[in-house]
Design a protein around this motif. Structure first.
Motif: not given
Length: 312
Positions: A219-223, A245-246, A265-268
């Motif tokens: 899981s990598v940060s791509a905000r 994606t933050g 994509t992951i959305l928190g």
């Protein structure tokens, strides 16, 4: 393969049986040997990659995935980061994945705990690093409402063994007291590469994790565009990436751009977005999915799963 996360209909036992069968089939395919000749180093690397790399490739129209924050929060009598809580949520959402927090005790045992101290989530007090694991066994976990349970702080290896046995995917958040190499070694000791992905928060962490474990999904940060560009120009293959994606909504165009590289994509939604969804009868979850969100990292797994239709 994305078919792992297909929604199964019928009674709950059939759901679990089908999920397990497909997971085992995927792992079996991974381990097949043609016995024709010895594989090259490149072939070995491909053969040994975690099955999650294939399973989490972006596919249009794939079912959304629920990522359960801290293994389950705000559930009465089920504390966060407990095997029992993960099992409880999994009974209702068999296609969910579970974010867990890994920390280290005074005697270098890896356990599940989010905070640096024991006070909020257990009957213990003080810093985790002041206790050996045997000393931790005197304490009990508490839920978010202060209810003391009979559950104990679990060893990471026990959670890995349970996840392997039940074909449950874990997203592993590594706390500052622990090195990524130590956690990866623990995953390898239990041969749990096919049920674990590693969470990273910046390019330095991502590069370090990839160097230590090029076979694992990250899981990598791509905000934003800048972080995405860093990732695309890094040494990490896009197939190893799941893009966080933050905790704020991005534009639909940004989600689609990430997906154009084959990256989910992951959305928190945990926090403000979960609250926003709750105030609008959970309708926003479906809207966000249609914008391009593939994975929902949430504190409201039951509500999100129902709204997205993944608990049927």
């Amino acid at each position: 393969m994305t078919f792992i996360y297909k929604r199964f209909r019928g009674n709950q036992s059939i759901k679990h049986l089908c999920f397990a069968f497909l997971f085992i089939a995927l792992v079996s395919c991974k381990n097949q040997n043609t016995n024709v000749s010895s594989p090259t180093e490149a072939e070995k690397e491909t053969t040994n990659k975690s099955t999650l790399i294939e399973a989490f490739k972006y596919q249009p129209n794939a079912d959304p995935i629920i990522s359960v924050h801290r293994g389950g929060k705000s559930i009465a009598f089920y504390p966060e980061n407990a095997i029992e809580t993960i099992a409880h949520v999994y009974q209702s959402i068999p296609t969910a994945i579970f974010e867990i927090d890994v920390a280290k005790t005074k005697d270098n045992q890896l356990v599940l705990l989010h905070d640096n101290t024991l006070d909020r989530t257990s009957t213990g007090t003080g810093k985790l690093t002041d206790y050996s694991y045997s000393e931790l066994e005197a304490f009990y976990l508490e839920d978010d409402f202060g209810n003391v349970t009979t559950f104990k702080i679990p060893l990471f290896k026990d959670v890995l063994q349970w996840a392997k046995k039940n074909n449950v995917v874990l997203t592993v958040d590594i706390k500052r007291s622990v090195s990524v190499e130590t956690v990866i070694d623990a995953i390898r000791d239990e041969k749990a590469e096919d049920v674990c992905l590693i969470i990273t928060y910046d390019m330095e962490q991502a590069e370090k994790a990839y160097k230590a474990a090029p076979d694992l999904l990250l899981s990598v940060s791509a905000r934003n565009e800048k972080e995405l560009d860093w990732l695309l120009h890094s040494s990490i293959p896009t197939e190893n990436m799941l893009a966080f994606t933050g905790t704020r909504l991005s534009s639909e165009a940004f989600y689609k751009k990430v997906q154009s590289y084959g990256i989910k994509t992951i959305l928190g939604t945990l926090g403000n977005l979960d609250k926003q969804a709750a105030s609008k009868k959970d309708a926003p979850y479906k809207v966000w999915q249609e914008m391009g969100v593939d994975v929902f990292a949430t504190d409201r797994p039951f509500a999100a799963a129902k709204a997205l239709g993944v608990n049927k």
